[in-house]
Design an enzyme around this catalytic site. Structure first.
Site, PDB file in Angstrom:
ATOM      1  N   LYS A  39      41.758  42.887  25.940  1.00 49.60           N
ATOM      2  CA  LYS A  39      42.279  41.588  25.514  1.00 49.60           C
ATOM      3  C   LYS A  39      41.953  41.170  24.135  1.00 49.60           C
ATOM      4  CE  LYS A  39      39.719  38.054  28.147  1.00 49.60           C
ATOM      5  NZ  LYS A  39      39.558  37.903  29.407  1.00 49.60           N
ATOM      6  N   ARG A 134      38.574  28.179  37.909  1.00 47.51           N
ATOM      7  CA  ARG A 134      39.693  28.616  36.980  1.00 47.51           C
ATOM      8  C   ARG A 134      40.405  29.292  38.406  1.00 47.51           C
ATOM      9  NH1 ARG A 134      39.655  32.799  32.262  1.00 47.51           N
ATOM     10  NH2 ARG A 134      40.125  34.400  33.966  1.00 47.51           N
TER      11      ARG A 134
HETATM   12  C1  PLP Z   1      38.654  38.414  30.056  1.00 48.04           C
HETATM   13  C2  PLP Z   1      38.429  38.767  31.510  1.00 48.04           C
HETATM   14  C3  PLP Z   1      37.419  39.599  31.487  1.00 48.04           C
HETATM   15  C4  PLP Z   1      36.405  40.327  30.647  1.00 48.04           C
HETATM   16  O1  PLP Z   1      35.763  39.312  30.213  1.00 48.04           O
HETATM   17  P1  PLP Z   1      34.652  39.667  29.148  1.00 48.04           P
HETATM   18  O2  PLP Z   1      33.583  38.447  29.029  1.00 48.04           O
HETATM   19  O3  PLP Z   1      35.078  40.252  27.849  1.00 48.04           O
HETATM   20  O4  PLP Z   1      33.830  41.017  29.902  1.00 48.04           O
HETATM   21  C5  PLP Z   1      37.296  39.944  32.978  1.00 48.04           C
HETATM   22  N1  PLP Z   1      38.274  39.502  33.940  1.00 48.04           N
HETATM   23  C6  PLP Z   1      39.102  38.632  33.654  1.00 48.04           C
HETATM   24  C7  PLP Z   1      39.941  37.873  34.760  1.00 48.04           C
HETATM   25  C8  PLP Z   1      39.259  38.013  32.516  1.00 48.04           C
HETATM   26  O5  PLP Z   1      40.198  37.326  31.821  1.00 48.04           O
END
Ligand code: PLP
Length: 361
Positions: A39, A134
């Site tokens: 993302k 969250r």
């Molecule tokens: C962004 C996200 C991740 C990945 O997070 P990082 O800190 O980049 O490893 C994993 N799970 C969810 C639900 C996320 O929104």
């Protein structure tokens, strides 16, 4: 003159592949698989390919558009939608994602209906709320929730998961991680479920995982930051044997002049509503770089030349003190980025991307 535009992100795919396989090897003895999270790169197909050739078995992204981009680029992997689906877009979710993370029954019901319409099955991971507040179902409600989910004809419960730290900053610890495992055990026994995935979180889980002595009760992590930047999230500590410079920001100098360090005249707030503070350092070589607040997050970047420090930035200009290491007009300066700065730079239409290393596995 340079033929490649600035500002640009230089993305070394070999380093991203190396970071991915490093993490995979580190956790494989613990029985933990890694989902590569794209993302922060707006769903870059090149980065997804590097993660897949590094060994991830699935790609996770928070936006349907990003998943669509990767699919259109021919990436053939299971895709996981990380952000809870919007009820208005269930058809697209089922069309593009194989699995989605969920916490709302009304959405899940519509996902099942969409899957039926499209003649598919859709897999769901139920998110459990373990303190960060969250997304997530309360542990007190989850049995009842699962009971209802089992009635939807076109869905399969793939597993459960949790997400900590992202929103409130609640750390993974022995207690909340044990709780996730206990919930999984209970659901499997009570409902005769086979939970294929028990997803223990994101890059913020790594610090706990590296240090804990307790038994690991999950089998998956969803990792973005640690793959891309070689750091864990909580303390920004570098992970052994991983590259921290797989992605850098390259800017170029548009003005280079000796000027005072203190502004002249009455000072009010600047364009961003803050009254900046400057240090009296006499005259300095002030270089203006071709990047600004709309492309980067100022406190998230650091010059790779330790002799050059950031003075400030406005929308389109970044001013550095280059007195100790003079730069002329047109020369380039590289910066490292943290996750927030990376996200901003990746989503700015003004920041170009240059992929280095092998693009194909
Ligand atoms: C962004 C996200 C991740 C990945 O997070 P990082 O800190 O980049 O490893 C994993 N799970 C969810 C639900 C996320 O929104």
């Amino acid at each position: 003159m340079n033929t490649i535009n600035t500002p640009r992100l230089e993305i070394d795919l070999d380093k991203i592949r190396h970071n991915t396989s490093g993490l995979i090897h580190r956790f494989q003895d613990l029985g933990i698989s890694i989902t590569g999270v794209t993302k922060a790169s707006l769903g870059s197909p090149e980065i997804a390919r590097a993660m897949l050739s590094g060994g991830v078995k699935a790609i996770g992204d928070s936006r349907i558009e990003n998943i669509q981009r990767m699919k259109n680029a021919g990436i053939n992997a299971p895709f996981i939608l990380l952000r809870s689906p919007q009820i208005s877009r269930v058809d697209d979710v089922v069309r593009f994602a194989d699995i989605s993370l969920n916490s709302e029954l009304a959405v899940i019901e519509q996902l099942s209906a969409a899957a039926q319409r499209l003649g598919k099955r859709h897999r769901i991971i139920l998110m459990v709320e373990l303190g960060d507040l969250r997304e997530g179902i309360s542990p007190l409600d989850i049995d009842n929730f699962v009971d209802k989910c089992l009635k939807f004809s076109h869905l399969d419960i793939e597993g459960i998961g949790t997400n900590l730290t992202c929103f409130s900053g609640v750390k993974p610890d022995d207690r909340n991680m044990a709780k996730l495992g206990a919930i999984a055990d209970r659901l499997q026994t009570r409902f005769g479920l086979n939970l294929v995935t028990i997803s223990g979180g994101n890059s913020a889980t790594l610090n706990w995982l590296f240090n804990t002595r307790s038994q690991i009760k999950f089998n998956n992590l969803r990792l973005g930051e640690s793959i891309l930047l070689g750091r864990e999230t909580l303390y920004q500590e570098s992970i052994t044997d991983l590259h921290q410079d797989a992605i850098t920001l390259v800017t170029s100098v548009i003005e280079s002049q000796v000027k005072p360090s203190m502004p002249r005249g009455d000072m009010v707030k600047n364009a961003f509503g803050v009254k900046p503070v400057f240090e009296q350092r006499g005259d300095m070589l002030r270089c203006i770089l071709d990047v600004g607040q709309q492309d980067v997050q100022l406190d998230g970047i650091q010059s790779l030349n330790p002799n050059i420090s950031i003075v400030g930035a406005s929308s389109d200009h970044l001013v550095v003190d280059a007195s100790l290491s003079p730069l002329s007009v047109g020369s380039e300066l590289k910066f490292s980025l943290n996750y927030a700065a990376l996200l901003a730079a990746m989503t700015s239409p003004f920041v170009k991307r240059l992929y280095l290393g092998k693009t194909d596995p």
